[in-house]
Write an enzyme that holds these catalytic residues in place. Structure first.
Site, mmCIF file in Angstrom:
data_model
loop_
_atom_site.group_PDB
_atom_site.id
_atom_site.type_symbol
_atom_site.label_atom_id
_atom_site.label_comp_id
_atom_site.label_asym_id
_atom_site.label_seq_id
_atom_site.Cartn_x
_atom_site.Cartn_y
_atom_site.Cartn_z
ATOM 1 N N ASP A 57 0.775 -1.257 -0.067
ATOM 2 C CA ASP A 57 0.126 0.026 -0.063
ATOM 3 C C ASP A 57 0.942 1.251 0.171
ATOM 4 O O ASP A 57 1.194 1.870 1.216
ATOM 5 C CB ASP A 57 -0.889 -0.177 1.410
ATOM 6 C CG ASP A 57 -1.989 0.818 1.065
ATOM 7 O OD1 ASP A 57 -2.183 1.721 0.045
ATOM 8 O OD2 ASP A 57 -2.867 0.994 2.034
ATOM 9 N N GLU B 156 -6.440 4.995 -9.205
ATOM 10 C CA GLU B 156 -7.898 5.301 -8.800
ATOM 11 C C GLU B 156 -8.320 6.473 -9.687
ATOM 12 O O GLU B 156 -7.813 7.126 -10.202
ATOM 13 C CB GLU B 156 -7.644 5.939 -7.476
ATOM 14 C CG GLU B 156 -8.879 6.399 -6.738
ATOM 15 C CD GLU B 156 -8.714 6.117 -5.184
ATOM 16 O OE1 GLU B 156 -9.490 6.388 -4.523
ATOM 17 O OE2 GLU B 156 -7.737 5.476 -4.783
ATOM 18 N N LYS C 75 -9.584 1.616 -9.518
ATOM 19 C CA LYS C 75 -10.015 1.925 -8.177
ATOM 20 C C LYS C 75 -11.158 2.914 -8.168
ATOM 21 O O LYS C 75 -11.164 4.014 -8.635
ATOM 22 C CB LYS C 75 -9.185 2.414 -7.096
ATOM 23 C CG LYS C 75 -8.220 1.371 -6.406
ATOM 24 C CD LYS C 75 -6.840 2.077 -5.601
ATOM 25 C CE LYS C 75 -7.342 1.963 -4.271
ATOM 26 N NZ LYS C 75 -6.451 2.534 -3.251
ATOM 27 N N THR D 42 -12.867 0.678 -3.562
ATOM 28 C CA THR D 42 -12.225 1.428 -2.221
ATOM 29 C C THR D 42 -13.058 2.171 -1.606
ATOM 30 O O THR D 42 -14.481 2.391 -1.814
ATOM 31 C CB THR D 42 -11.026 2.258 -2.702
ATOM 32 O OG1 THR D 42 -10.395 2.442 -1.574
ATOM 33 C CG2 THR D 42 -11.654 3.532 -3.526
ATOM 34 N N PHE E 29 -11.974 -1.160 4.482
ATOM 35 C CA PHE E 29 -10.857 -0.257 5.138
ATOM 36 C C PHE E 29 -11.029 -0.584 6.711
ATOM 37 O O PHE E 29 -11.657 -0.054 7.450
ATOM 38 C CB PHE E 29 -11.222 1.458 4.988
ATOM 39 C CG PHE E 29 -10.559 1.792 3.854
ATOM 40 C CD1 PHE E 29 -10.289 1.023 2.695
ATOM 41 C CD2 PHE E 29 -10.282 3.229 3.628
ATOM 42 C CE1 PHE E 29 -9.696 1.657 1.494
ATOM 43 C CE2 PHE E 29 -9.475 3.979 2.496
ATOM 44 C CZ PHE E 29 -9.286 2.534 1.677
#
Length: 333
Positions: free
Chosen positions: A17, A99, A135, A159, A181
């Site tokens: 990440d 993303e 994403k 996400t 998350f």
């Protein structure tokens, strides 16, 4: 004895990440994921100035001499994530997540259009769409965009996912992967209740465990990638999850730790569980989202935070472009 990281890798795909290419090279994850905050942080590092400068100069050429620094920066930021993605793909065997602009989170059509542009940039650079995950925020509109994109062979990673309703809607849309998350859920509960949580009691761990078991019980192909960890205790409790995306600092802790790491999430066990099956249409999604204060708060906050990171990145790029233009002007004279 094998390190915790080695043991984790035997049952879970480990993902980095980070936008920091050097740390990705150090820990050799299978996949890597970035987000606007990570790209903005990496873009500010002197080590990556050549990547940023190259993207800015290409954007200046594309936009033409009449374009303002701000207009060029807006064009460049779309290409910067792909530039980092390409560098990352050169050192990992798997996929990179890139993303879509978080400011498009409630616009299905524009999200689809932007995702297609991102994939076109990768394919122009000779990178197959099989190596890229797009994403998208787990709004209803984002999930509907992913449903269209998946039919085109563009794989998606949902996400900012905090609730079961988002997870089920994503699986029904046949998305490739979701990123619940963990740490952000923990943050919300600690603030809301004033309590601390550890191990299996961590609300983020509980949320991902519930989603994982639901998916395996009903045979969904969508895979679960736990994300946003605050400590290695959360990671230990989710050993066996399909994928886990872990920041370099926590990867280093896992690599430096030994001891037995038992498997906590198991598809065979989940398959025999008694779980109620839910049908999620838009009305149900909206109702469940409104009833879940945590998911409501964290989705809104996450979109705002990623949008702000993009605005900061555009300012940073405009400033850097101005510096480059000055250097070039001096060079000409």
């Amino acid at each position: 004895m094998a390190t915790l990281l080695e043991q984790l890798r035997s049952m879970t795909t480990v993902v980095s990440d980070s936008g920091d290419i050097n740390s990705i090279a150090q820990f050799k994850p299978t996949d890597a994921t970035t987000n606007p905050s990570l790209i903005a942080a990496a873009a500010a590092m002197p080590a990556y100035a050549p990547i940023v400068d190259e993207v800015l100069l290409n954007a200046r050429e594309q936009a033409g001499n009449h374009a303002t620094d701000k207009e060029v920066a807006a064009l460049a930021f779309k290409e910067l994530a792909v530039a980092f993605g390409r560098k990352i793909l050169a050192i990992i065997p798997g996929r990179v997540s890139t993303e879509v602009d978080a400011r498009l989170s409630y616009d299905t059509e524009k999200s689809i259009e932007t995702a297609r542009e991102i994939i076109a940039q990768y394919e122009k650079a000779g990178i197959s769409r099989e190596r890229v995950l797009i994403k998208l925020a787990s709004t209803w509109e984002g999930i509907k965009a992913a449903e269209v994109l998946e039919k085109e062979g563009i794989h998606c990673n949902m996400t900012l996912l905090f609730g079961l309703h988002q997870a089920i809607a994503s699986a029904e849309a046949k998305v490739t992967l979701i990123s619940p998350f963990v740490g952000r859920i923990l943050d919300w509960y600690k603030k809301d209740t004033g309590k601390d949580y550890t191990g299996a009691d961590d609300p983020g761990v509980k949320s991902v465990t519930t989603i994982y078991n639901y998916y395996k019980r009903f045979g969904y192909k969508t895979v679960v990638m736990g994300a946003s960890f605050r400590n290695i205790g959360e990671i230990i409790e989710l050993a066996g999850c399909d994928l886990l995306t872990i920041a370099p600092k926590l990867l280093a802790e896992l690599e430096a730790s030994s001891g037995d790491l038992p498997r906590k999430l198991d598809p065979a066990k989940a398959a025999s569980m008694t779980i109620e099956r839910l049908t999620i249409d838009k009305a149900t999604f909206d109702r469940m989202h409104a009833a879940d204060r945590m998911a409501n708060d964290k989705l809104k906050e996450g979109i705002e935070s990623f949008s702000k990171a993009l605005e900061d990145l555009e300012l940073l790029l405009a400033k850097r472009l101005s510096e480059l233009s000055e250097k070039q002007a001096v060079g000409v004279h």
